[in-house]
Design an enzyme around this catalytic site. Structure first.
Site, PDB file in Angstrom:
ATOM      1  CE1 TYR A 182      34.726   4.800 -36.517  1.00 37.35           C
ATOM      2  CE2 TYR A 182      33.328   4.911 -38.471  1.00 37.35           C
ATOM      3  CZ  TYR A 182      34.310   5.462 -37.654  1.00 37.35           C
ATOM      4  OH  TYR A 182      34.869   6.682 -37.971  1.00 37.35           O
ATOM      5  CE  LYS A 200      62.256  -0.984 -23.360  1.00 41.24           C
ATOM      6  NZ  LYS A 200      63.578  -1.054 -22.740  1.00 41.24           N
TER       7      LYS A 200
END
Length: 756
Positions: A39, A94
């Site tokens: 970060y 899925k």
């Protein structure tokens, strides 16, 4: 669905954590420095690189392996318009399939929007996030418009799986069915029941494969689609409207049809209709959960029919999972800007051609040991076939490159295919140097249990991969019958050699040799004759000793100790070696680790452990890995003088004297062996750097417990056990060994034989 199954499904989705997916970091976040890189401030650097070159997003972010599964919930499975939120479990499912079958990460996105143009705007705005978009469960005819508009606006693949996934698998089934019945696609007549997204996509794809539009008749809930009909006619239906010939119902159109394509409702096709179809009819009854007609119903009136459904409890399941993960895999890997017709056709033929090949052992195991060969009950591959990814993804990627939509072309196809195998076989990368070396000079490898199904499947793969020349021990009649039953493409005397233990032309030579080696161990000529005929490990070892083979692999039934006793009696130890030992490797997500001694010595002395350590280090070098050895104990660096700690300190001294260049330290606990930071706190000047990759245990109990725990509580895949110290390359597996482990061991046995 029964109440019991319903509750099981709910529990599956609720426990132990709600849902089926999560996000897992791919980078370490263990220190302040890690956070600074992941970060602020470090993250600014890749941001600036992407600002300069948007293509850098594929280098510095997960975008290139990230697909959006997007739905508005208007046509969910067989549930209809249940809304975006209610369809979320399907979209998560899925995503799981993408990950399991092709290693593709997924964000499922459920959008509460029915206006097609607004939905297009929403999805198009997400392009910076993803490498591809899978549209799911969006009703027709809006789905056609939405996909088309997105394809026009977006520079990443957009694929409505309900249309094209079904179309690709159906087309592959039709191609192969036509091969079986001897008909040509340009000559056959097709009648479709249903004019929704899947049906129209199937017809469009079949046209691109050579079917003639004038040979297609479409029926919907209002009957035959013909020119001049006004009721429920949209533009997609009008494209397939036939001249008005008086047909109004499916029953009018079906007589003499070669193919029935059903994407409609249960019971739509009757037995009387099937009777009226042309010779050798091809029936795709794809309605879910219940087909337009069941295979038993169709076969009862037309035994010559080939029948496909969407259900797993019948042969020839048309299942979208056969294609969508692998189409996206190929498209993502070349940075395709779209999924075009060329890529779809490539997928069709890749799937169809795979069904012509012999059965894979993974598929056979998944279906209860049931083999299958190309024919009326096996026209398309099964969903668990691990070869799907290495057939479809490269075919799609090549088609993308040849059709000009690839932005990151693949340069080395062999390396790419090998990379794809890692999604199926987790040991693939680890075994790569062994496979390459085995292929360079094929060795004769005896499989002692040649009648075992797993041995036969392994033989098929070994021959296909060019790893070795297998020699199978077993009854010729049994082996040949099993080859036929399993649907393998093996011919004795051509692909491999059989040594029939009941009719062995070298029988006399073998038993006499065995007798000479063991006559001072209580073996008489009569016993030798009987044992050589009945004990396949003894026969294999004798043939190896006589020079009729280069290496052997055994252990698919029976105990390790009994196999070892036979090998030790006949093959013997290598000159200068005082003890045999076993080495196992575990392929972990965090890296590979070897453990010894995992099978042979219950409480080895320091001298024996030193010898075992040096042998293990030599074996590790064959994998192209530099050994980093940790001698394990309950104590750290002299903190205790009890149990095995003094022995392990003595091992360290002996090993250092014999090989001063080996990176080794001890004694130490297991956590220190795997964590350099913790190790440095106790021993800052330890010569062992990084994580140890060879763990040497003080006794068999410790090694077996550790090995079992690692295997049982992680996703570790094992290679081995490798038998060390023998005069020739001989290795003992265990009855639970998978076909892949047998293949790995055959390759390793071959390499060891080459080098010794």
């Amino acid at each position: 669905m029964t109440e019991q199954l319903r509750q099981a499904a709910l529990d599956f989705h609720e426990f132990p954590i709600p849902g089926k997916i999560e996000v897992t970091p791919t980078k370490s976040l263990a220190t302040q420095r890690d956070l600074a890189l992941a970060y602020s401030p470090g993250v600014a650097e890749p941001c600036l690189e992407i600002e300069k070159d948007p293509a850098a997003s594929y280098k510095y972010t997960a975008r290139g392996n990230l697909v959006a599964v997007i739905s508005n919930g208007t046509a969910v499975l067989g549930l209809g318009n249940i809304g975006a939120l209610a369809g979320k479990p399907v979209m998560e499912g899925k995503g799981v399939l993408f990950k399991k079958f092709a290693g593709i990460n997924v964000f499922d996105i459920e959008v509460n929007e029915h206006d097609p143009d607004k939905l297009v705007d929403i999805i198009a705005s997400l392009e910076p996030t993803f490498g591809g978009v899978n549209l799911e469960d969006i009703k027709a005819p809006e789905c056609f418009y939405i996909e088309q508009k997105l394809r026009e606006r977006m520079n990443i693949p957009v694929f409505h799986d309900d249309q094209h996934g079904t179309a690709i698998i159906s087309a592959a089934a039709i191609i192969n069915s036509l091969r079986i019945v001897g008909k040509k696609i340009e000559d056959v007549r097709l009648v479709a029941s249903g004019a929704g997204a899947a049906s129209i996509a199937c017809l469009n794809l079949l046209l691109s494969l050579g079917m003639k539009r004038e040979n297609i008749t479409v029926c919907d809930s209002k009957g035959v689609v013909y020119k001049g009909r006004d009721d429920k006619m949209d533009q997609t239906k009008k494209e397939y409207a036939i001249e008005d010939n008086g047909w109004r119902k499916l029953a009018d159109a079906i007589p003499n049809a070669d193919i029935f394509l059903g994407c409609s409702a249960a019971g739509a096709l009757t037995q009387d209709m099937v009777k009226s179809m042309a010779a050798h009819p091809i029936i795709l009854a794809l309605a879910n959960p219940n087909p337009e007609i069941t295979p038993p119903e169709a076969k009862a009136v037309r035994p010559d029919a080939i029948v496909c459904t969407g259900r797993s409890d019948y042969p020839n399941q048309v299942n979208n999972v056969l294609c969508f993960p692998f189409i996206f895999r190929g498209a993502l890997d070349v940075g395709a800007t779209t999924i075009n017709e060329e890529m779809k056709r490539a997928a069709v033929y890749a799937i169809a051609d795979l069904a012509l090949e012999e059965q894979n052992e993974v598929v056979t195991s998944a279906y209860g040991g049931e083999g299958a060969t190309f024919g009326a009950d096996y026209v398309i591959p099964r969903p668990f076939d691990p070869r799907l990814i290495v057939r479809i993804a490269p075919a799609v990627a090549k088609a993308a490159m040849e059709s000009g939509v690839a932005t990151r072309p693949i340069q080395n196809w062999d390396a790419y295919v090998e990379k794809l195998t890692q999604f199926v076989y987790k040991t693939s990368l680890f075994m790569r140097p062994i496979f390459s070396q085995a292929k360079s000079a094929k060795q004769r490898i005896i499989l002692a249990e040649g009648e075992e199904n797993k041995a036969l499947h392994a033989t098929q793969e070994v021959i296909s991969m060019g790893l070795a020349n297998p020699i199978l021990i077993g009854r010729r009649s049994v082996i040949e019958e099993k080859i036929k039953k399993l649907g393998l493409r093996l011919t004795a005397g051509v692909d491999f050699e059989i040594v029939d233990n009941e009719d062995n032309p070298r029988y006399e030579e073998c038993w006499k040799h065995y007798y000479e080696l063991t006559k001072r161990k209580g073996i008489t000529p009569a016993i030798a004759k009987r044992v050589v005929r009945s004990n396949t490990t003894v026969l294999a070892s004798t043939l190896l000793s006589l020079g009729y083979a280069d290496a052997l692999v055994c252990g698919l039934f029976g105990s390790y100790g009994k196999h070892l006793a036979s090998i030790r009696d006949i093959i013997g130890l290598k000159d200068g070696v005082k003890t045999a030992a076993a080495l196992n490797s575990l392929v972990l997500p965090t890296g590979n680790v070897f453990l010894t001694d995992t099978h042979v010595n219950s409480n080895p002395t320091a001298e024996e452990l030193a010898e075992i350590t040096l042998m293990a280090a030599e074996e590790i070098h064959r994998f192209g890995i530099e050994p980093a050895v940790a001698l394990l104990s309950h104590s750290n660096f002299g903190s205790s003088d009890s149990l095995g700690a003094p022995k392990m300190r003595e091992v360290l001294q002996i090993v250092k004297e014999r090989n001063p260049h080996l990176m080794i330290d001890g004694e130490m606990r297991g956590d220190l062996a795997m964590n350099e930071a913790h190790r440095k706190e106790l021993m800052p000047d330890s010569p062992l750097k990084g994580s140890a990759n060879l763990l040497v245990f003080p006794d068999l109990s410790a090694s077996r417990i550790s090995y079992s725990l690692l295997r049982g509580t992680t996703t570790a895949i094992t290679v081995g056990p490798i038998l060390m110290g023998m005069n020739k390359s001989a290795h003992i597996l265990n009855p639970g060994a998978s076909v892949r482990r047998i293949i790995n061991m055959i390759a390793y046995a071959a390499v060891k034989a080459q080098q010794e």
